[in-house]
Motif scaffolding. Sequence first.
Motif, PDB file in Angstrom:
ATOM      1  N   TYR A   1      -4.473  -1.351  -4.462  1.00 21.49           N
ATOM      2  CA  TYR A   1      -4.314  -2.100  -3.215  1.00 21.49           C
ATOM      3  C   TYR A   1      -2.985  -1.744  -2.549  1.00 21.49           C
ATOM      4  CZ  TYR A   1      -4.539  -6.142  -0.042  1.00 21.49           C
ATOM      5  OH  TYR A   1      -4.600  -6.953   1.073  1.00 21.49           O
ATOM      6  N   MET A   2      -1.930  -1.702  -3.322  1.00 21.63           N
ATOM      7  CA  MET A   2      -0.584  -1.531  -2.776  1.00 21.63           C
ATOM      8  C   MET A   2      -0.347  -0.164  -2.152  1.00 21.63           C
ATOM      9  SD  MET A   2       1.218  -4.178  -2.853  1.00 21.63           S
ATOM     10  CE  MET A   2       0.248  -5.646  -3.060  1.00 21.63           C
ATOM     11  N   ILE A   3      -0.913   0.869  -2.756  1.00 17.86           N
ATOM     12  CA  ILE A   3      -0.639   2.213  -2.239  1.00 17.86           C
ATOM     13  C   ILE A   3      -1.142   2.346  -0.813  1.00 17.86           C
ATOM     14  CG2 ILE A   3      -1.289   4.648  -2.480  1.00 17.86           C
ATOM     15  CD1 ILE A   3      -0.963   4.335  -5.481  1.00 17.86           C
ATOM     16  N   ASP A   4      -2.299   1.756  -0.494  1.00 16.35           N
ATOM     17  CA  ASP A   4      -2.743   1.851   0.896  1.00 16.35           C
ATOM     18  C   ASP A   4      -1.877   1.002   1.809  1.00 16.35           C
ATOM     19  OD1 ASP A   4      -4.851   2.936   2.770  1.00 16.35           O
ATOM     20  OD2 ASP A   4      -4.926   0.802   3.223  1.00 16.35           O
ATOM     21  N   VAL A   5      -1.378  -0.137   1.322  1.00 15.09           N
ATOM     22  CA  VAL A   5      -0.473  -0.941   2.139  1.00 15.09           C
ATOM     23  C   VAL A   5       0.764  -0.130   2.501  1.00 15.09           C
ATOM     24  CG1 VAL A   5       0.967  -3.018   2.181  1.00 15.09           C
ATOM     25  CG2 VAL A   5      -1.315  -3.119   1.183  1.00 15.09           C
ATOM     26  N   THR A   6       1.286   0.636   1.543  1.00 20.26           N
ATOM     27  CA  THR A   6       2.470   1.452   1.845  1.00 20.26           C
ATOM     28  C   THR A   6       2.138   2.613   2.779  1.00 20.26           C
ATOM     29  OG1 THR A   6       2.199   2.937  -0.073  1.00 20.26           O
ATOM     30  CG2 THR A   6       3.473   0.933  -0.406  1.00 20.26           C
ATOM     31  N   ARG A   7       0.881   3.055   2.773  1.00 19.72           N
ATOM     32  CA  ARG A   7       0.502   4.139   3.695  1.00 19.72           C
ATOM     33  C   ARG A   7       0.456   3.667   5.133  1.00 19.72           C
ATOM     34  NH1 ARG A   7      -4.643   7.582   1.903  1.00 19.72           N
ATOM     35  NH2 ARG A   7      -5.661   5.571   2.139  1.00 19.72           N
ATOM     36  N   GLY A   8       0.396   2.368   5.333  1.00 25.46           N
ATOM     37  CA  GLY A   8       0.412   1.830   6.679  1.00 25.46           C
ATOM     38  C   GLY A   8       1.794   1.947   7.293  1.00 25.46           C
ATOM     39  N   ASP A   9       1.861   1.793   8.612  1.00 22.92           N
ATOM     40  CA  ASP A   9       3.136   1.938   9.312  1.00 22.92           C
ATOM     41  C   ASP A   9       3.820   0.605   9.544  1.00 22.92           C
ATOM     42  OD1 ASP A   9       1.120   1.153  11.029  1.00 22.92           O
ATOM     43  OD2 ASP A   9       1.637   2.530  12.636  1.00 22.92           O
ATOM     44  N   GLU A  10       3.284  -0.484   8.980  1.00 22.89           N
ATOM     45  CA  GLU A  10       3.878  -1.805   9.183  1.00 22.89           C
ATOM     46  C   GLU A  10       4.541  -2.343   7.923  1.00 22.89           C
ATOM     47  OE1 GLU A  10       0.929  -1.279   8.173  1.00 22.89           O
ATOM     48  OE2 GLU A  10      -0.302  -3.066   7.882  1.00 22.89           O
ATOM     49  N   VAL A  11       4.679  -1.486   6.913  1.00 26.24           N
ATOM     50  CA  VAL A  11       5.259  -1.882   5.632  1.00 26.24           C
ATOM     51  C   VAL A  11       6.206  -0.784   5.157  1.00 26.24           C
ATOM     52  CG1 VAL A  11       4.727  -2.295   3.180  1.00 26.24           C
ATOM     53  CG2 VAL A  11       3.291  -3.319   4.958  1.00 26.24           C
ATOM     54  N   TRP A  12       7.301  -1.165   4.502  1.00 28.30           N
ATOM     55  CA  TRP A  12       8.175  -0.173   3.892  1.00 28.30           C
ATOM     56  C   TRP A  12       8.548  -0.588   2.482  1.00 28.30           C
ATOM     57  CZ3 TRP A  12      13.493  -1.119   2.732  1.00 28.30           C
ATOM     58  CH2 TRP A  12      14.034  -2.279   3.280  1.00 28.30           C
ATOM     59  N   ASN A  13       9.040   0.357   1.696  1.00 29.49           N
ATOM     60  CA  ASN A  13       9.301   0.153   0.279  1.00 29.49           C
ATOM     61  C   ASN A  13      10.719  -0.362   0.070  1.00 29.49           C
ATOM     62  OD1 ASN A  13      10.410   1.990  -2.371  1.00 29.49           O
ATOM     63  ND2 ASN A  13       8.717   0.576  -2.676  1.00 29.49           N
ATOM     64  N   SER A  14      10.863  -1.690  -0.026  1.00 33.56           N
ATOM     65  CA  SER A  14      12.197  -2.279  -0.117  1.00 33.56           C
ATOM     66  C   SER A  14      12.840  -2.109  -1.483  1.00 33.56           C
ATOM     67  CB  SER A  14      12.146  -3.767   0.247  1.00 33.56           C
ATOM     68  OG  SER A  14      11.177  -4.439  -0.530  1.00 33.56           O
ATOM     69  N   SER A  15      12.046  -1.855  -2.520  1.00 33.78           N
ATOM     70  CA  SER A  15      12.661  -1.597  -3.825  1.00 33.78           C
ATOM     71  C   SER A  15      13.272  -0.198  -3.861  1.00 33.78           C
ATOM     72  CB  SER A  15      11.626  -1.732  -4.948  1.00 33.78           C
ATOM     73  OG  SER A  15      10.697  -0.669  -4.911  1.00 33.78           O
ATOM     74  N   GLN A  16      12.781   0.678  -2.985  1.00 33.78           N
ATOM     75  CA  GLN A  16      13.206   2.081  -2.952  1.00 33.78           C
ATOM     76  C   GLN A  16      12.988   2.766  -4.307  1.00 33.78           C
ATOM     77  OE1 GLN A  16      14.923   3.744   0.298  1.00 33.78           O
ATOM     78  NE2 GLN A  16      13.147   2.386   0.474  1.00 33.78           N
ATOM     79  N   VAL A  17      12.024   2.258  -5.059  1.00 31.61           N
ATOM     80  CA  VAL A  17      11.658   2.865  -6.342  1.00 31.61           C
ATOM     81  C   VAL A  17      10.134   2.952  -6.410  1.00 31.61           C
ATOM     82  CG1 VAL A  17      11.891   2.783  -8.854  1.00 31.61           C
ATOM     83  CG2 VAL A  17      13.734   1.902  -7.414  1.00 31.61           C
ATOM     84  N   TRP A  18       9.495   1.875  -6.852  1.00 33.03           N
ATOM     85  CA  TRP A  18       8.038   1.873  -6.959  1.00 33.03           C
ATOM     86  C   TRP A  18       7.396   2.090  -5.585  1.00 33.03           C
ATOM     87  CZ3 TRP A  18       3.821   0.989 -10.301  1.00 33.03           C
ATOM     88  CH2 TRP A  18       4.148   1.059 -11.647  1.00 33.03           C
ATOM     89  N   TYR A  19       6.362   2.889  -5.559  1.00 32.08           N
ATOM     90  CA  TYR A  19       5.585   3.195  -4.348  1.00 32.08           C
ATOM     91  C   TYR A  19       6.364   4.042  -3.330  1.00 32.08           C
ATOM     92  CZ  TYR A  19       2.952  -0.727  -6.269  1.00 32.08           C
ATOM     93  OH  TYR A  19       2.272  -1.571  -7.110  1.00 32.08           O
TER      94      TYR A  19
END
Length: 581
Positions: free
Chosen positions: A64-82
């Motif tokens: 589920y999460m990988i497609d959420v990150t592929r969107g342009d309305e989400v970014w990876n705030s951990s800067q690690v996972w995903y």
Amino acid sequence: MKLYNISLAMLLGISTLTSCSDKLNVENPNEQTTANFGVDELEENVVAAYNHIRMEGSYARVGYMIDVTRGDEVWNSSQVWYMPFDDYNLPEDGDIGWWIWREWYYTINVCNFGLSKCGDDDTVLSESMKRIKGQFLFLRGLAYYNLAGYFQNPPLITDYSTYSTLDGLYAKNSSYDEVLDQVEKDLAEAMTLLPSRDAGGEWAKGRATCGAAAGYYARALMQRHKYSEALTVLKDIINKKYGTYKLMANYGDNFREGSQYENNDESLFEIQFLDYGSQGTDDEWTPVNTSKNATQGSAVESNFCPGVYGGWADLSASPWLYNLFKAERTTAGKLDPRLYWTIGTYEADWEGFEYGNVGYTVPMTATDTIMTNNTNGGLPIAKNTNMRTGLYSSVATGLHDGINLRMMRYSDVLLRAAECENEVNGPTQQAIDWINQVRERANLADLNLTDFDTKDKLFEQIANVERPKEFGCEFGRGFDLIRWGFFLTSDRQQQLKEHETFRRSLHRAKDPVSYAQVGIDSELKCSFDTYVQGHEFIPIVQTLMNSNPNLVGNSANNSESNKSYFEQKGWTVHPVVDLSK
């Protein structure tokens, strides 16, 4: 007693006579055959197939999460996972991407086995067998829809009899078109076998219905720009051919747990998770775990939840999405209520609205700065979490989120119908009316047809205003960006850069950002700056190709643009339109 003795004597006599001739053929009750494998056992196989779609690599977390990150309305705030998925540069030796592959092929395996017991002639099936076969077809179609959307050219394995040899299992890649052809075929047949949610009654809650199959069939058609065909299906859903659906009066009811909210009138299909307080204790991350005390929840909340509330703080909403919400007020002059359920920020408008300004029952004040990540900041994602539901004050991380994931809602049917109508007939009042149904739920003013003189302009409104505000931070945006071709033209790539620019800050996460300031303002970063052509898909990992000598890579493995495929199909990418003019 006398009768018992006589009967026993007769049996012993028969067995004695039999023993003098050929060997006695005794059927092993533990070895089931096609003849004695019945409906009850197939029902258990259906349950097993459903079980795989709520695992780590499907919808419980990573898938589920990988497609959420592929969107342009989400970014990876951990800067690690995903992060490699958010940055569109996952290498061939990447790790978690192949978990999606694992889970969906587990699902396909169960479905192929079940379908091998159902026969090819649907006309001779009982009603119970039709439901069983229809569910297998839907779940296999769903599996290949996801595999194509992530990996582009996965192998098609549909015949269980081929499993008898390694050649059958070590299949070669199929083309994107071949896979989606199979998806369409499976879903189209499932539509004819499954009952509607109305006819299915209690049985239909949590199961695939003909409405679910129709909805995903329309999605699959639109993935290859078959807008006219998809429009017919979407109209049929709207006209209740496949059951009765309607928008929930309260948008937030789509993101709460509990029987009064889940499997509701708006939901075409959702993933079932156990509610808070009714779960087990063991996190069941992979298919090889078979704990009887599994939590049977998802880790979506763990990924989204800010660190201050105990979450992993991996993903944040983009400043673009936040400011898109802020740009338009309701007819009463208030903020769009969908913002409340999508992004967990303090807003004066939320005083007295729903649970008010809270984060996990903890009151938030105007001076509070609740960031997703304690180091990198970010706007907390509230959707599909209990940040706004008033259930608890902190999160037990792991697979404990009990909110069912609504994978397709009736609002998607309406906005897709509007998109297809616009593609087929240009801007029409019918397209505007379908959009306005969704806007009216949010108390926004109706759109007027006179404001949209071109197909390109109405498309821009649907793609970059209506859809992100309705579905922001949900699964599916990555699939949309691929089918729209946004990775293939310079103006759309520039737009993605603007959308995917974010600020790593504990104090200014709400501020509008500009891509032009990346490199000048040290707090700004853009996820799209590291995009490698072809990486809108996920590369097939080298480990899988090493195991299967017939398997080759895709556009991401080869860093090849998919523009020629788009052009050969005769598809066009809508140019960017300035909606303010």
